[in-house]
Design a protein around this motif. Sequence first.
Motif, PDB file in Angstrom:
ATOM      1  N   ASP A 174      51.483  -8.389 -10.632  1.00  0.00           N
ATOM      2  CA  ASP A 174      51.821  -6.975 -10.789  1.00  0.00           C
ATOM      3  C   ASP A 174      52.080  -6.243  -9.484  1.00  0.00           C
ATOM      4  OD1 ASP A 174      51.430  -7.142 -13.604  1.00  0.00           O
ATOM      5  OD2 ASP A 174      49.262  -6.989 -13.287  1.00  0.00           O
ATOM      6  N   ASN A 175      51.779  -6.887  -8.349  1.00  0.00           N
ATOM      7  CA  ASN A 175      51.933  -6.235  -7.053  1.00  0.00           C
ATOM      8  C   ASN A 175      52.891  -7.046  -6.184  1.00  0.00           C
ATOM      9  OD1 ASN A 175      49.817  -4.183  -7.561  1.00  0.00           O
ATOM     10  ND2 ASN A 175      48.455  -5.961  -7.537  1.00  0.00           N
ATOM     11  N   PHE A 176      54.114  -6.525  -6.021  1.00  0.00           N
ATOM     12  CA  PHE A 176      55.115  -7.291  -5.278  1.00  0.00           C
ATOM     13  C   PHE A 176      56.240  -6.399  -4.793  1.00  0.00           C
ATOM     14  CE2 PHE A 176      56.348  -7.668  -9.807  1.00  0.00           C
ATOM     15  CZ  PHE A 176      57.648  -7.203  -9.774  1.00  0.00           C
ATOM     16  N   LEU A 177      56.975  -6.927  -3.816  1.00  0.00           N
ATOM     17  CA  LEU A 177      58.201  -6.306  -3.315  1.00  0.00           C
ATOM     18  C   LEU A 177      59.268  -7.392  -3.243  1.00  0.00           C
ATOM     19  CD1 LEU A 177      59.030  -3.415  -1.904  1.00  0.00           C
ATOM     20  CD2 LEU A 177      59.237  -4.860   0.103  1.00  0.00           C
ATOM     21  N   VAL A 178      60.354  -7.204  -3.967  1.00  0.00           N
ATOM     22  CA  VAL A 178      61.470  -8.150  -3.964  1.00  0.00           C
ATOM     23  C   VAL A 178      62.678  -7.473  -3.341  1.00  0.00           C
ATOM     24  CG1 VAL A 178      63.006  -9.576  -5.355  1.00  0.00           C
ATOM     25  CG2 VAL A 178      60.617  -9.284  -6.048  1.00  0.00           C
ATOM     26  N   ASP A 179      63.292  -8.123  -2.381  1.00  0.00           N
ATOM     27  CA  ASP A 179      64.451  -7.575  -1.668  1.00  0.00           C
ATOM     28  C   ASP A 179      65.533  -8.644  -1.616  1.00  0.00           C
ATOM     29  OD1 ASP A 179      66.319  -6.651   0.153  1.00  0.00           O
ATOM     30  OD2 ASP A 179      64.891  -6.219   1.747  1.00  0.00           O
ATOM     31  N   VAL A 180      66.635  -8.401  -2.316  1.00  0.00           N
ATOM     32  CA  VAL A 180      67.783  -9.308  -2.276  1.00  0.00           C
ATOM     33  C   VAL A 180      68.960  -8.539  -1.686  1.00  0.00           C
ATOM     34  CG1 VAL A 180      69.354 -10.796  -3.574  1.00  0.00           C
ATOM     35  CG2 VAL A 180      66.959 -10.590  -4.285  1.00  0.00           C
ATOM     36  N   GLY A 181      69.244  -8.791  -0.420  1.00  0.00           N
ATOM     37  CA  GLY A 181      70.359  -8.139   0.247  1.00  0.00           C
ATOM     38  C   GLY A 181      70.246  -6.635   0.347  1.00  0.00           C
ATOM     39  N   GLY A 182      69.013  -6.111   0.367  1.00  0.00           N
ATOM     40  CA  GLY A 182      68.812  -4.668   0.456  1.00  0.00           C
ATOM     41  C   GLY A 182      68.622  -3.986  -0.879  1.00  0.00           C
ATOM     42  N   GLU A 183      68.734  -4.729  -1.968  1.00  0.00           N
ATOM     43  CA  GLU A 183      68.465  -4.212  -3.310  1.00  0.00           C
ATOM     44  C   GLU A 183      67.010  -4.543  -3.628  1.00  0.00           C
ATOM     45  OE1 GLU A 183      71.213  -5.009  -2.178  1.00  0.00           O
ATOM     46  OE2 GLU A 183      72.884  -4.171  -3.280  1.00  0.00           O
ATOM     47  N   ILE A 184      66.168  -3.526  -3.756  1.00  0.00           N
ATOM     48  CA  ILE A 184      64.718  -3.710  -3.690  1.00  0.00           C
ATOM     49  C   ILE A 184      64.015  -3.228  -4.957  1.00  0.00           C
ATOM     50  CG2 ILE A 184      62.628  -2.981  -2.451  1.00  0.00           C
ATOM     51  CD1 ILE A 184      64.403  -2.734   0.069  1.00  0.00           C
ATOM     52  N   MET A 185      63.056  -4.033  -5.408  1.00  0.00           N
ATOM     53  CA  MET A 185      62.160  -3.652  -6.495  1.00  0.00           C
ATOM     54  C   MET A 185      60.729  -3.682  -5.967  1.00  0.00           C
ATOM     55  SD  MET A 185      61.204  -5.664 -10.052  1.00  0.00           S
ATOM     56  CE  MET A 185      62.615  -5.202 -11.040  1.00  0.00           C
ATOM     57  N   ALA A 186      60.006  -2.594  -6.173  1.00  0.00           N
ATOM     58  CA  ALA A 186      58.601  -2.515  -5.768  1.00  0.00           C
ATOM     59  C   ALA A 186      57.742  -2.294  -7.000  1.00  0.00           C
ATOM     60  CB  ALA A 186      58.399  -1.360  -4.784  1.00  0.00           C
ATOM     61  N   ARG A 187      56.681  -3.088  -7.124  1.00  0.00           N
ATOM     62  CA  ARG A 187      55.767  -2.940  -8.256  1.00  0.00           C
ATOM     63  C   ARG A 187      54.327  -2.951  -7.748  1.00  0.00           C
ATOM     64  NH1 ARG A 187      59.723  -1.519 -10.108  1.00  0.00           N
ATOM     65  NH2 ARG A 187      60.747  -2.020 -12.095  1.00  0.00           N
ATOM     66  N   GLY A 188      53.513  -2.099  -8.336  1.00  0.00           N
ATOM     67  CA  GLY A 188      52.117  -2.036  -7.950  1.00  0.00           C
ATOM     68  C   GLY A 188      51.941  -1.531  -6.533  1.00  0.00           C
TER      69      GLY A 188
END
Length: 312
Positions: A174-188
Amino acid sequence: MMCCFLMSCDSEKKQQFFGTTQGSYYSITYYDKENRDFGREFDSVFVEIEKTLSLWDENSMIRKVNRNDTTVILNQIFIDNFNYAMRAAELSGGYFDPTVGPLVAAWGFHYKEGMTMTPEIVDSLRQMVGYKKVKIEDGRVVKENPNMTLDFNAVAQGYTTDKIGEFLLSKGVDNFLVDVGGEIMARGNKPNGDLWKVGIEKPAENKDAARIVQEIVELKDKSIVTSGNYRKYVEQDGKRYSHSLNPMTGYPSENNLLSATIICDNTAWADCLASICMLVGMEKAVEIIETQDNVEAFFIYEENGEVFTMYN
């Protein structure tokens, strides 16, 4: 472009992965009580999406569709990206158009070297552009003009970020940061309770200039995407042309918006919205964002030689 600031106070439970995909980078950071390694699973997601949407792989699904291979049965990845692109096209009144590929290639923003553009070439290529001239029927793409091609580059990286995020959530992370080419999802958040921090880049003078942070945003359970006209461009006869192409004119869009940052619940849609804003310009961008629920925007624009910022 985004800059990520990552700090950990619990290194035993922190996992980080870095690499390249879709002609850019990826960075994945997550905290897991079981300290699991999902590297292989991430690679599988990247490979599947590349095999579907890559314009650089002549054996990808989209390349086969673009050359009218009638044996291709579309998978869900292709259909998802098609639907996002069509939704964006409708919202923007056609400024966002996934059939703009022939123009993108001719201007030199594709896997082929660009050509010297003339009004005659532009007018000719515009006959192969128009999102209303293509649809999906019975698992296949149907085009009014067989020379039309599709391009999901304005969706694919955001979509990839979402798929990695969905995978992590499915594993109870539930706690993560995903960054693909500057497109970012942050959770928790981080184990110490801190929110994720993401930097919005200051518009640069050219594509080789050093990256400087203009603004820092704290995120929780949100996605963020920035689109700008200052690093992706071509030059012809001493004039710089942005990669944001107006499908209705065939020429790069010209307006005073330097970058558009979108914060919302979905990375693929944030990707689309950021591209729309850069295409339509400041005034229209504000109008469009105001029609969207749970969407925030941060604009950097130029007026009378000065640079300004605006939250919306």
